[in-house]
Design an enzyme around this catalytic site. Structure first.
Site, PDB file in Angstrom:
ATOM      1  NE  ARG A  35      -3.543  -2.163   2.857  1.00 39.70           N
ATOM      2  CZ  ARG A  35      -3.259  -3.291   3.518  1.00 39.70           C
ATOM      3  NH1 ARG A  35      -2.064  -3.457   4.067  1.00 39.70           N
ATOM      4  NH2 ARG A  35      -4.173  -4.244   3.639  1.00 39.70           N
ATOM      5  CE  LYS A  72      -6.359  -0.770   4.883  1.00 39.81           C
ATOM      6  NZ  LYS A  72      -7.634  -0.965   4.175  1.00 39.81           N
ATOM      7  CG  HIS A  80      -4.983   0.666  -3.763  1.00 40.44           C
ATOM      8  ND1 HIS A  80      -4.215   0.758  -2.617  1.00 40.44           N
ATOM      9  CD2 HIS A  80      -5.911  -0.294  -3.503  1.00 40.44           C
ATOM     10  CE1 HIS A  80      -4.673  -0.087  -1.699  1.00 40.44           C
ATOM     11  NE2 HIS A  80      -5.698  -0.741  -2.220  1.00 40.44           N
ATOM     12  NE  ARG A  88      -3.178  -3.559  -1.346  1.00 37.45           N
ATOM     13  CZ  ARG A  88      -2.656  -4.324  -0.399  1.00 37.45           C
ATOM     14  NH1 ARG A  88      -1.337  -4.459  -0.336  1.00 37.45           N
ATOM     15  NH2 ARG A  88      -3.421  -4.965   0.468  1.00 37.45           N
TER      16      ARG A  88
END
Length: 298
Positions: A149, A173, A244, A247
Site C-alpha cells: 500500500r 493495517k 493502488h 497493488r
C-alpha cells in the site's frame, strides 16, 4: 408535517446523545427521514408510526424510479432500519415494518489494473540518469514487486530491508507485521538508489526512511500519487492509474501465473480472504476477454 418533523428531531437527538454519532452522520440519517416524510405527506400520512412494510417498499421503489443510485437506496434502507429499530426500542411501535425489507446489493466495482506491457512502460518512464528519476524507478519497482500500500511504502525504513535474503518487512493495517519477498530486479534498483541517489537527497542529514524527498525527509502519499500520474502520462497509458493500481496489478498478475489465493492474501496483508477473492474475478474477466479476442470461433 409537524409530527413528522418532531419525530425526526427526536431521532436526531437520540443518535447524537445515545449513539454518539458524528454530526455528519446524524445529518445524513435525519435527511433520509425528511425525504421519507415528504413522500408520506404526499400519501396523506402524518406519522412515521402509521407506515407499514408495503408503504416503505413503495417508497424505496420510488427512489429507484426517480433515478436514485443503488448506493443511495442502500443508504436510505440503512437509515430507515436504524430509525424503526429506535421506534421499537423506545416502545413507540410493537413491530418493525423494516424487518423484512431487503436492501439492494452494492454494485461490484472491480479495481483497475494494468497489463504487463503497461507496467513495463510505466516502470521505464522515469529518467534514471537523474537523482529523482532513479528514486522514482526504485519506488515503482518496489510497489509492483511487493504490492505494498502507498501508506506502507512511505513508511518503509532502511531497517525494514533484508535484501540479502530477498525480503522486506512492513506494518500493515492494524499494525500487523508481514514479511514480503522482493525480486532481484526491484532489489537491484533499490541498491542503485541507495548507492547513488539517496546520499545526494539526504544532504548529510540522517533519516530512517528509505525513500526521501528533495529536503531529505520522507515522501508523502500525495507526492507518490502525483509522481505516478506524471509517469502514466509519460508512458501514454489511457487509464485512471493510482498507487493502488500497482497493488491490484501485482495481485492479478501473480494469480494469473498460478499463485495460490492464500499466498496472495498473505502478501497483500488481507485479514479476510474474501477481500482477496476479487482478484479471481478480475482474472476470469481477463481470460474471457483474451479468449474472445484470439479464439477463431469465439
Amino acid at each position: 408535517m409537524a409530527e413528522l418533523a418532531t419525530q425526526v428531531a427526536d431521532f436526531g437527538h437520540y443518535l447524537t446523545v445515545e449513539q454518539g454519532l458524528a454530526a455528519n452522520s446524524v445529518t445524513s440519517y435525519t435527511q433520509e427521514l425528511r425525504n421519507l416524510g415528504t413522500y408520506l405527506a404526499q400519501q396523506r400520512l402524518t406519522s412515521f408510526k402509521d407506515v407499514d412494510r408495503l408503504t416503505l417498499m413503495a417508497y424505496l421503489s420510488d427512489l429507484t424510479a426517480t433515478g436514485k443510485s443503488r448506493n443511495s437506496v442502500i443508504h436510505a434502507v440503512s437509515a430507515l432500519r436504524k430509525f424503526y429499530r429506535y421506534l421499537v426500542q423506545t416502545h413507540q411501535l410493537t413491530t418493525n415494518p423494516m424487518a423484512n425489507v431487503a436492501a439492494p446489493k452494492h454494485a461490484e466495482h472491480l479495481p483497475a489494473i494494468l497489463t504487463v506491457a503497461e507496467v513495463d512502460r510505466l516502470l521505464a518512464a522515469p529518467d534514471t540518469t537523474t537523482k529523482y528519476g532513479l528514486r522514482d524507478r526504485a519506488i515503482l519497482e518496489v510497489m509492483y514487486a511487493t504490492g505494498l500500500r502507498v501508506s506502507e511504502l512511505v513508511h518503509l525504513k532502511l531497517a525494514d530491508l533484508h535484501l540479502e535474503m530477498g525480503l522486506i518487512q512492513t506494518l500493515g493495517k492494524g499494525d500487523k507485521e508481514r514479511i514480503i519477498p522482493i525480486g532481484d530486479v526491484a532489489t537491484d534498483w533499490i541498491n542503485r538508489y541507495l548507492q547513488t541517489s539517496r546520499p545526494v537527497l539526504l544532504k548529510q542529514r540522517t533519516s530512517p526512511y528509505l525513500f526521501l524527498n528533495a529536503h531529505g525527509g520522507g515522501l508523502s502519499r500525495q507526492a507518490i500519487w502525483q509522481k505516478i500520474k506524471q509517469y502514466v502520462a509519460v508512458a501514454q497509458i489511457n487509464k485512471d492509474v493510482t498507487p493502488h493500481t500497482l497493488r491490484h496489478s501485482f495481485a492479478t498478475h501473480i494469480l494469473e501465473n498460478g499463485a495460490d489465493l492464500r499466498v496472495v492474501q498473505e502478501l497483500l496483508g488481507h485479514a479476510d480472504i474474501t477481500t482477496t477473492q476479487i482478484y479471481t474475478h478480475i482474472s476470469k474477466k481477463r481470460l474471457v476477454k483474451v479468449y474472445d479476442q484470439y479464439h477463431p470461433r469465439a
